[in-house]
Design a protein around this motif. Structure first.
Motif, short mmCIF file in Angstrom:
data_model
loop_
_atom_site.label_atom_id
_atom_site.label_comp_id
_atom_site.label_asym_id
_atom_site.label_seq_id
_atom_site.Cartn_x
_atom_site.Cartn_y
_atom_site.Cartn_z
N THR A 51 0.80 -1.24 0.00
CA THR A 51 0.00 0.00 0.00
C THR A 51 0.82 1.28 0.00
OG1 THR A 51 0.02 0.16 2.41
CG2 THR A 51 -1.75 -1.15 1.42
N GLY A 52 2.14 1.20 0.20
CA GLY A 52 2.91 2.42 0.42
C GLY A 52 2.80 2.87 1.86
N MET A 53 3.63 3.85 2.19
CA MET A 53 3.75 4.35 3.56
C MET A 53 2.67 5.38 3.86
SD MET A 53 7.21 6.12 4.88
CE MET A 53 7.41 6.72 6.54
N HIS A 54 2.36 5.52 5.14
CA HIS A 54 1.43 6.56 5.58
C HIS A 54 2.22 7.78 6.02
CE1 HIS A 54 -1.83 8.60 7.65
NE2 HIS A 54 -1.09 8.60 8.74
N GLU A 55 1.99 8.91 5.36
CA GLU A 55 2.60 10.19 5.76
C GLU A 55 1.76 11.28 5.11
OE1 GLU A 55 6.21 11.43 3.99
OE2 GLU A 55 5.83 10.42 2.11
N PRO A 56 2.00 12.55 5.44
CA PRO A 56 1.18 13.60 4.84
C PRO A 56 1.23 13.53 3.31
CG PRO A 56 2.46 14.50 6.66
CD PRO A 56 2.93 13.08 6.46
N GLY A 57 0.09 13.49 2.67
CA GLY A 57 0.04 13.47 1.21
C GLY A 57 0.11 12.09 0.60
N SER A 58 0.35 11.05 1.41
CA SER A 58 0.58 9.72 0.82
C SER A 58 -0.68 9.13 0.20
CB SER A 58 1.16 8.77 1.86
OG SER A 58 0.26 8.60 2.95
N LEU A 59 -1.83 9.38 0.79
CA LEU A 59 -3.06 8.82 0.23
C LEU A 59 -3.36 9.45 -1.13
CD1 LEU A 59 -5.29 6.78 0.89
CD2 LEU A 59 -6.69 8.71 1.66
N ALA A 60 -3.12 10.75 -1.24
CA ALA A 60 -3.33 11.43 -2.53
C ALA A 60 -2.41 10.83 -3.59
CB ALA A 60 -3.06 12.92 -2.37
N ASN A 61 -1.19 10.47 -3.20
CA ASN A 61 -0.27 9.85 -4.16
C ASN A 61 -0.75 8.48 -4.61
OD1 ASN A 61 1.93 11.61 -4.81
ND2 ASN A 61 2.50 11.52 -2.65
N LEU A 62 -1.30 7.71 -3.68
CA LEU A 62 -1.83 6.40 -4.06
C LEU A 62 -3.04 6.57 -4.98
CD1 LEU A 62 -1.97 3.31 -3.83
CD2 LEU A 62 -3.22 3.57 -1.67
N GLU A 63 -3.89 7.51 -4.64
CA GLU A 63 -5.07 7.74 -5.48
C GLU A 63 -4.68 8.26 -6.86
OE1 GLU A 63 -7.54 10.01 -2.36
OE2 GLU A 63 -8.95 8.57 -3.25
N ARG A 64 -3.65 9.09 -6.89
CA ARG A 64 -3.18 9.63 -8.16
C ARG A 64 -2.63 8.50 -9.05
NH1 ARG A 64 1.36 11.85 -10.75
NH2 ARG A 64 0.90 13.80 -11.83
N ALA A 65 -1.84 7.62 -8.41
CA ALA A 65 -1.26 6.49 -9.17
C ALA A 65 -2.38 5.60 -9.70
CB ALA A 65 -0.32 5.70 -8.27
N LEU A 66 -3.39 5.33 -8.88
CA LEU A 66 -4.52 4.50 -9.32
C LEU A 66 -5.28 5.19 -10.46
CD1 LEU A 66 -5.84 3.36 -5.81
CD2 LEU A 66 -5.07 1.80 -7.61
N ALA A 67 -5.51 6.51 -10.31
CA ALA A 67 -6.28 7.25 -11.32
C ALA A 67 -5.59 7.22 -12.68
CB ALA A 67 -6.48 8.69 -10.85
N MET A 68 -4.25 7.20 -12.66
CA MET A 68 -3.51 7.16 -13.94
C MET A 68 -3.78 5.90 -14.74
SD MET A 68 0.20 8.86 -13.06
CE MET A 68 0.90 8.66 -14.71
N VAL A 69 -4.26 4.85 -14.04
CA VAL A 69 -4.59 3.60 -14.75
C VAL A 69 -6.09 3.30 -14.59
CG1 VAL A 69 -2.25 2.66 -14.67
CG2 VAL A 69 -3.79 2.22 -12.76
#
Ligand SMILES: [Zn+2]
Ligand SMILES: [Zn+2]
Length: 338
Positions: A51-69
């Motif tokens: 899932t990646g690490m939890h830190e400020p902004g990390s959820l947005a990065n995961l969502e961004r990566a998912l949205a790209m596909v």
């Protein structure tokens, strides 16, 4: 010369093979700029491996990566963790909350969950290990101050809904993924193997660039366990490796060989230091093993890696530690002559 300021990267998604997407997520660590989560098609959604690490902004990065596909967190039907380190397990709590799915992970996850549940006790244990290893009081105090109140990069402690052990199969559109226990890097480490396609999700057990790290203090012989786990993966004969960091790679056997020889080299160096300079504490051995003085940035990693090799040499009958029964005494190591 001043260090160039690193521009913070954003999460990125890309298709690797049909039905498999790499989600590249930034990390705040020097030398380890990002980690991978893998989304694999499963019915009307995906299985998310790590899932990646939890830190400020990390959820947005995961969502961004998912949205790209063209994916969303709500598409996640199951989260599978290769191991319980923060860069793989950190966002589990958040993803589960959003997706309403289960977590499958190996039951030996205490190296993270127990530590995160009682950080003070965990810090105390680490300090005891460091003191016994010969770390002087001053750097020890500085270390304890730095670590106090440290956050572990996880959104919350989540116990697995299902134990990820051999025999469990993770179903996806590409077929089932077998579970193979590969402790060493971490006690909870598993690799997932899709046999028909010869695809291996290797977590941090096998990386594109050889980089050795072991969790010390949770199992009898992490380096020995890691070597055994290399054999486990070797027997699978994978064609394509989807690793926890870096690009995918195909020359899996070459990576296994490279890991083995680096471990052998480091073990030998530790044995040489103990043979020629022993009795010696682990702390005093570190600069001799790495050829560099310890710094706050390297102390932790190098000391635990050296301890792992000392313990491995002890277990295999090549060195022994001198103890006098007093827990406050620094342990020193000597070579055993054949
Ligand atoms: Zn890891
Ligand atoms: Zn990792």
């Amino acid at each position: 010369m001043a260090e160039p300021v690193r521009k913070r990267e954003l999460g990125r998604g890309e298709r690797v093979v049909p039905g498999v997407w790499r989600l590249r997520l930034p990390l705040p660590w020097p030398g380890v700029p990002h980690c991978n989560a893998w989304a694999v098609a499963a019915g009307d959604g995906v299985v998310l491996f790590d899932t990646g690490m939890h830190e400020p902004g990390s959820l947005a990065n995961l969502e961004r990566a998912l949205a790209m596909v063209n994916l969303k967190l709500e598409h996640v039907r199951l989260v599978v963790c290769t191991h319980a380190h923060s860069d793989h397990y950190g966002q589990v709590a958040t993803v589960l909350e959003r997706a309403g799915c289960e977590l499958w992970m190996h039951p030996d996850h205490e190296h993270m969950t127990r530590t995160a549940a009682d950080p003070d006790a965990a810090l105390q244990r680490r300090i005891e290990v460091a003191r016994t290893s010969g770390v002087p009081e001053e750097p020890l105090r500085a270390y304890a101050d730095r670590r106090k109140g440290e956050n572990y990069g996880i959104a919350g402690i989540v116990e697995p809904h299902r134990d990820l052990v051999p025999g469990v199969v993770v179903d996806t559109d590409l077929g089932g993924w077998e579970v193979h226990e590969t402790p060493g890097h971490a006690p909870s480490h598993v690799c997932l193997y899709q046999r028909e396609r010869r695809l291996l999700i290797s977590g941090d057990h096998l990386l594109g660039r050889v980089s050795l790290y072991y969790d010390f203090g949770y199992s009898p012989d992490p380096a020995g366990e890691f070597l055994h786990s290399l054999g486990v993966v070797e027997d699978l004969d994978a064609r394509l490796c989807l690793a926890g960091h870096g690009r995918t790679f195909t020359d899996v056997q070459a990576h296994i060989t490279a890991n083995r020889s680096l471990v052998a080299q480091r073990v030998q160096r530790v044995l040489d230091v103990v043979t020629f300079d022993g009795p010696i504490s682990a702390y005093d051995a570190v600069p001799r093993v790495y050829g560099e003085a310890i710094t706050p940035a390297t102390a932790n990693w190098w000391l635990s890696e050296t301890l792992c090799y000392l313990v491995h040499l002890e277990v295999t009958g090549r060195v022994e530690r001198i103890v006098d029964g007093d827990p406050r005494t620094v342990e020193r190591w000597v070579a055993l002559t054949a």
